[in-house]
Design an enzyme around this catalytic site. Structure first.
Site, short mmCIF file in Angstrom:
data_model
loop_
_atom_site.label_atom_id
_atom_site.label_comp_id
_atom_site.label_asym_id
_atom_site.label_seq_id
_atom_site.Cartn_x
_atom_site.Cartn_y
_atom_site.Cartn_z
N SER A 46 0.85 -1.20 0.00
CA SER A 46 0.00 0.00 0.00
C SER A 46 0.88 1.25 0.00
CB SER A 46 -0.90 0.01 1.23
OG SER A 46 -1.49 -1.26 1.41
N SER A 47 1.81 1.29 0.93
CA SER A 47 2.70 2.45 1.03
C SER A 47 3.57 2.59 -0.21
CB SER A 47 3.61 2.33 2.26
OG SER A 47 2.83 2.07 3.42
N TYR A 135 -1.63 -11.23 2.52
CA TYR A 135 -1.78 -9.84 2.94
C TYR A 135 -3.26 -9.57 3.14
CZ TYR A 135 -1.07 -4.68 2.75
OH TYR A 135 -1.03 -3.33 3.00
N LYS A 163 0.22 -11.00 6.79
CA LYS A 163 0.37 -9.61 7.19
C LYS A 163 -1.03 -9.13 7.51
CE LYS A 163 1.43 -5.33 4.63
NZ LYS A 163 1.26 -4.38 5.71
N GLY A 188 -0.14 -5.13 11.11
CA GLY A 188 -0.24 -4.08 10.08
C GLY A 188 -0.53 -2.69 10.61
N ASP A 190 0.01 0.34 12.48
CA ASP A 190 1.17 0.79 13.27
C ASP A 190 0.73 1.34 14.63
OD1 ASP A 190 2.14 0.21 10.80
OD2 ASP A 190 2.77 2.25 10.29
N GLU A 191 -0.47 1.90 14.66
CA GLU A 191 -0.99 2.50 15.90
C GLU A 191 -1.19 1.48 17.00
OE1 GLU A 191 -2.24 2.34 12.97
OE2 GLU A 191 -3.04 4.23 12.24
C1 HMN Z 1 1.71 -1.42 3.33
O1 HMN Z 1 1.41 -2.43 2.69
O2 HMN Z 1 2.25 -0.49 2.81
C2 HMN Z 1 1.42 -1.22 4.77
O3 HMN Z 1 2.25 -1.99 5.55
C3 HMN Z 1 0.04 -1.40 5.21
C4 HMN Z 1 0.00 -0.93 6.63
O4 HMN Z 1 -0.75 -1.82 7.40
C5 HMN Z 1 -0.53 0.46 6.69
N1 HMN Z 1 -1.94 0.45 6.44
C6 HMN Z 1 -2.48 1.14 5.44
O5 HMN Z 1 -1.84 1.86 4.70
C7 HMN Z 1 -3.96 1.00 5.27
C8 HMN Z 1 -0.19 1.07 8.02
O6 HMN Z 1 1.20 1.13 8.12
C9 HMN Z 1 -0.79 2.46 8.14
O7 HMN Z 1 -0.25 3.29 7.16
C10 HMN Z 1 -0.49 3.02 9.50
O8 HMN Z 1 -0.95 2.15 10.48
C11 HMN Z 1 -1.10 4.43 9.68
O9 HMN Z 1 -2.50 4.35 9.76
#
Ligand code: HMN
Length: 294
Positions: A46-47, A135, A163, A188, A190-191
């Site tokens: 996603s990122s 995932y 994941k 997954g 981060d919070e």
């Molecule tokens: C990815 O695949 O890039 C991330 O690891 C997914 C990850 O779970 C992120 N979730 C989403 O982007 C929906 C989190 O790192 C998220 O960005 C973070 O918890 C902030 O909300």
């Protein structure tokens, strides 16, 4: 037995100023993460905007990452795409170029049955010898992963983990139970990294780790050392940062801008993900200083 547990940065994209994938910038970003205590990188998720890139671009990104950090960091690559055909192509490419593992979301847009998603994943699993990490991110894909499907897939040695980006730590724990002893769960959200670990996660993969890798490694170490009260305090500090990050036009735009303040240029996220605006710059610089001081 090679193990995958630990902390992985879900790497951001790296484009040039025209928005084209920039292999040099990808390498610089990958290099930035070496020596910070991380286990590895998760590429093209996603990122990483894998879903906003062509298959050719995704291959280019992976090759650049592997050229730069192979052997120093484990590289898990997200190969999920809308068609099974493209996912299989990316899986084969990942194996050919020496990635450590592949991973995929369910195909998106169509409402798929569990059998369809299972088959989609199975084709990727069968197309390479690499370990596979499911995932699960129901809030974006709409697919609810059942513990039963986890159990079925995990019966294959190649399927090493999930994941878990859904927010239920109960589901996370149920996947751990369903997968069995050697099955890994990566947190997954981060919070709630700490909560995820307490409920059975073996590590984490996250986007905001990309701007605070040392903090997440420390959080993980403190949990492992049973320093839970200190870990909780650190998680709260991290969450205050994430809460602020989520107020910008896009989380990724904000994070990428902060990386640029540290001398790591990655360009803007690709539309429809919005870049930050000029008026955001001062507060992001302050937030960046705050993170560095933590
Ligand atoms: C990815 O695949 O890039 C991330 O690891 C997914 C990850 O779970 C992120 N979730 C989403 O982007 C929906 C989190 O790192 C998220 O960005 C973070 O918890 C902030 O909300």
């Amino acid at each position: 037995i090679e193990t995958f547990e630990g902390i992985y940065v879900a790497m951001y994209s790296a484009y040039d100023d025209k928005g084209e994938v920039d292999a040099e910038r990808v390498k610089q970003l990958a290099r930035y993460y070496v020596g910070k205590g991380l286990r590895g990188l998760y590429v093209g998720g996603s990122s990483g905007e894998g879903m906003l890139q062509t298959a050719e671009e995704r291959k280019l990104v992976l090759e650049a990452v592997l050229e730069e950090v192979r052997g120093e960091l484990k590289v898990i690559v997200h190969v999920g795409a809308n068609s099974t055909r493209e996912s299989v192509e990316l899986s084969r490419h990942a194996e050919l170029h020496g990635a450590d593992a592949i991973s995929a979301v369910p195909a998106i847009y169509y409402r798929l049955s569990e059998a369809a998603v299972e088959n989609h994943w199975q084709q990727m699993i069968d197309s390479s010898r690499l370990p596979f990490i499911i995932y699960n991110i129901p809030q974006t894909t709409g697919f609810q992963l059942s513990p039963k499907l986890v159990q079925k897939l995990a019966a294959q040695p190649k399927v090493i983990g999930v994941k878990m980006s859904g927010e239920s730590t109960f589901d996370l724990q149920q996947y751990k139970v369903a997968g069995g002893d050697d099955f890994l769960v990566f947190n997954g959200p981060d919070e709630q990294f700490l909560a995820g670990r307490i409920m059975g996660a073996d590590g984490g993969i996250g986007g905001t780790y990309g701007i605070m890798p040392e903090l997440f490694c420390k959080l993980n170490e403190w949990y492992e050392a049973n320093r839970v009260a200190e870990a909780q305090e650190l998680q709260y500090e991290i969450n205050a940062v994430i809460k602020r990050l989520l107020t910008y036009p896009s989380l990724y735009g904000a994070a990428k801008y902060m990386l640029s303040l540290r001398g790591v240029e990655t360009g803007e996220p690709r539309l429809p993900l919005l870049p930050v605006r000029e008026e955001n710059h001062a507060s992001l610089a302050a937030l960046n200083d705050h993170i560095i001081a933590l």
